[in-house]
Write an enzyme that holds these catalytic residues in place. Structure first.
Site, PDB file in Angstrom:
ATOM      1  N   THR A  10       0.838  -1.199   0.000  1.00 26.38           N
ATOM      2  CA  THR A  10       0.000   0.000   0.000  1.00 26.38           C
ATOM      3  C   THR A  10       0.874   1.251   0.000  1.00 26.38           C
ATOM      4  OG1 THR A  10      -1.903  -1.054   1.015  1.00 26.38           O
ATOM      5  CG2 THR A  10      -1.636   1.299   1.456  1.00 26.38           C
ATOM      6  N   HIS A  22      -7.522 -10.678  -1.884  1.00 24.75           N
ATOM      7  CA  HIS A  22      -6.899 -10.349  -0.593  1.00 24.75           C
ATOM      8  C   HIS A  22      -7.718 -11.017   0.520  1.00 24.75           C
ATOM      9  CE1 HIS A  22      -4.733  -8.523   2.549  1.00 24.75           C
ATOM     10  NE2 HIS A  22      -4.659  -7.273   2.124  1.00 24.75           N
ATOM     11  N   ASN A  44      -4.680 -10.378   6.447  1.00 20.25           N
ATOM     12  CA  ASN A  44      -4.420  -9.153   7.226  1.00 20.25           C
ATOM     13  C   ASN A  44      -5.623  -8.486   7.887  1.00 20.25           C
ATOM     14  OD1 ASN A  44      -1.767  -9.549   6.748  1.00 20.25           O
ATOM     15  ND2 ASN A  44      -1.571  -8.028   5.114  1.00 20.25           N
ATOM     16  N   TYR A  72      -8.738  -8.046   6.915  1.00 21.35           N
ATOM     17  CA  TYR A  72      -9.744  -7.348   6.115  1.00 21.35           C
ATOM     18  C   TYR A  72     -10.975  -8.251   5.919  1.00 21.35           C
ATOM     19  CZ  TYR A  72      -5.969  -4.054   5.763  1.00 21.35           C
ATOM     20  OH  TYR A  72      -4.981  -3.159   6.099  1.00 21.35           O
ATOM     21  N   ASN A  83      -4.551  -5.695  12.266  1.00 21.09           N
ATOM     22  CA  ASN A  83      -5.873  -5.067  12.333  1.00 21.09           C
ATOM     23  C   ASN A  83      -6.826  -5.738  13.320  1.00 21.09           C
ATOM     24  OD1 ASN A  83      -5.406  -2.965  10.386  1.00 21.09           O
ATOM     25  ND2 ASN A  83      -5.293  -4.595   8.869  1.00 21.09           N
TER      26      ASN A  83
HETATM   27  C1  8OZ Z   1      -0.277  -1.167   5.196  1.00 22.22           C
HETATM   28  C2  8OZ Z   1      -1.081  -0.049   5.307  1.00 22.22           C
HETATM   29  C3  8OZ Z   1      -2.386  -0.099   4.853  1.00 22.22           C
HETATM   30  C4  8OZ Z   1      -2.888  -1.271   4.306  1.00 22.22           C
HETATM   31  C5  8OZ Z   1      -2.326  -4.976   4.188  1.00 22.22           C
HETATM   32  C6  8OZ Z   1      -3.360  -3.606   2.499  1.00 22.22           C
HETATM   33  O1  8OZ Z   1      -1.806  -5.049   5.295  1.00 22.22           O
HETATM   34  C7  8OZ Z   1      -2.620  -3.647   3.600  1.00 22.22           C
HETATM   35  C8  8OZ Z   1      -2.072  -2.398   4.207  1.00 22.22           C
HETATM   36  C9  8OZ Z   1      -0.774  -2.344   4.655  1.00 22.22           C
HETATM   37  O2  8OZ Z   1      -2.644  -5.980   3.549  1.00 22.22           O
END
Ligand code: 8OZ
Length: 382
Positions: free
Chosen positions: A48, A196, A199, A201, A256
């Site tokens: 990112t 994706h 992480n 999401y 996250n």
């Molecule tokens: C760093 C900052 C924002 C998003 C991920 C898409 O960790 C990200 C991400 C990484 O997969």
């Protein structure tokens, strides 16, 4: 203006690269990824950069940035939204409007002109967002459980907004957004897409029991929690073909605020199902922290052996570790993240044993060419 996200990308830091005496150099041999031939086994991991412009169109400099890195065997782009509701950070690009498709076309042309291959990573952040990025709406999630992490919006860090649980009747639209964006990816000239699933999401939120408390067909058992990830992947495969579809997973990465009480059987199951789809590849972030798979309380070999297609290993690999993994047949390809930001010619540097340029943390997210397209290529005294 420089944006610094605090916690998402901190697990890739490792000791300097070095040439070991017993290096096999398999990393620099060509590889057939389904119908696509890669010039080497070095993958540029998704990174990112938060530089998208008006309309969440890729920055005009993105063609140069990715073109500079086209000597990677395969580039996977930064995470890219499948819809307006999929966004969680300011200035991250989308691939759901005609302008965004046209913007990405310049990127794929530049990479192909330079002899490279490029997949786009398709992303829905789910609960990792803020209503200010979503036209005042609450982020959507499997359950109304807040992510213990920050969102970056209006140039500052703020706690993520309280999400609302997706209605069962809304789930087909989420699946459809991945399907239509995969179609757009082909129109934009990409060689394929990476779902994706990592992480913390949306798809990871559904898979893991810390964030999914649903009681319908998308919650509860492993089969139910894995359903959205698999439905999405099947829809993408149906739209563009399994040979153009990869997926990224992070079984134990605590990014996250994500967690699962028993990730091994969950990811063994997911991998078996993905194997049945005959995907182009499975891309695994192998660890909870900066180290390679040995440091994690999880058997990544169980995923490798369950998936018969291409396995891409990621997380803290340096040249020696990558070489060892390929020699031991623990992986087919190895993805490097941060090293690619500061070293557009990473492959040549690894091959020659040259030193690597350090990453400038201050220009990682947001801004223009500084820290984006101005990192030096190797010179004879490198
Ligand atoms: C760093 C900052 C924002 C998003 C991920 C898409 O960790 C990200 C991400 C990484 O997969």
């Amino acid at each position: 203006m420089a944006i610094i996200y605090t916690e998402n990308d901190e697990y890739h830091v490792r000791k300097p690269y070095s040439l070991e005496p017993d290096v096999t150099n398999k990393l620099f041999e060509p590889y057939s990824l389904g119908d696509i031939s890669l010039s080497n086994r070095v993958v540029m991991a998704p990174l990112t950069r938060s530089r998208a412009v008006e309309g969440l169109v890729p920055n005009p400099l993105a063609a140069l940035y990715y073109g500079q890195r086209a000597t990677a065997g395969l580039i996977i782009t930064e995470a890219t939204q499948v819809s307006e509701m999929a966004q969680g950070y300011q200035n991250t690009p989308g691939l759901y409007t005609a302008e965004q498709i046209a913007g990405w076309r310049k990127v794929t042309d530049a990479v192909h002109d330079a002899g490279g291959k490029i997949f786009v990573q398709l992303w829905h952040v789910g609960r990792v967002s803020h209503s200010d990025l979503l036209g005042g709406k609450a982020p959507v999630a499997p359950s109304a459980i807040k992510a213990e992490t920050m969102s970056f919006v209006n140039n500052s860090f703020v706690p993520t907004s309280m999400p609302r649980a997706l209605e069962l009747s809304e789930i087909p639209d989420v699946i459809e957004s991945f399907r239509s964006t995969a179609r757009n990816a082909i129109e934009a000239g990409f060689d394929g897409v990476e779902v994706h699933g990592a992480n913390g999401y949306l798809l990871d939120q559904f898979s893991k029991d810390g964030s999914n408390h649903r009681t319908d067909a998308y919650g509860g058992s492993i089969e139910n929690r894995a359903r959205l990830l698999l439905d999405v992947t099947k829809a993408v495969v149906d739209e563009i073909g399994a040979g153009r579809t990869g997926i990224r997973l992070s079984p134990v990465t605590p990014a996250n605020g994500i967690s699962d009480s028993n990730p091994q059987p969950l990811f063994n199951y997911i991998t078996e199902q993905l194997d049945g789809l005959k995907l182009a590849y499975l891309h695994v972030i192998e660890g909870a922290t900066g180290g390679p798979r040995d440091n994690a309380p999880f058997d990544f070999g169980a995923l490798r052996s369950r998936f018969h297609g291409t396995y891409i290993a990621n997380n803290g690999y340096d040249l020696a570790l990558a070489d060892k993994a390929l020699a031991a047949n623990d992986a087919d390809l190895v993805a490097f993240g941060r090293a690619f930001i500061a070293n557009p010619d990473l492959v040549a540097r690894l091959k020659s044993g040259a030193s690597l340029t350090d990453l400038d943390q201050a220009t990682l997210y947001g801004g223009g060419e500084k820290g984006y397209t101005d990192y030096p290529f190797m010179t004879s005294d490198a």
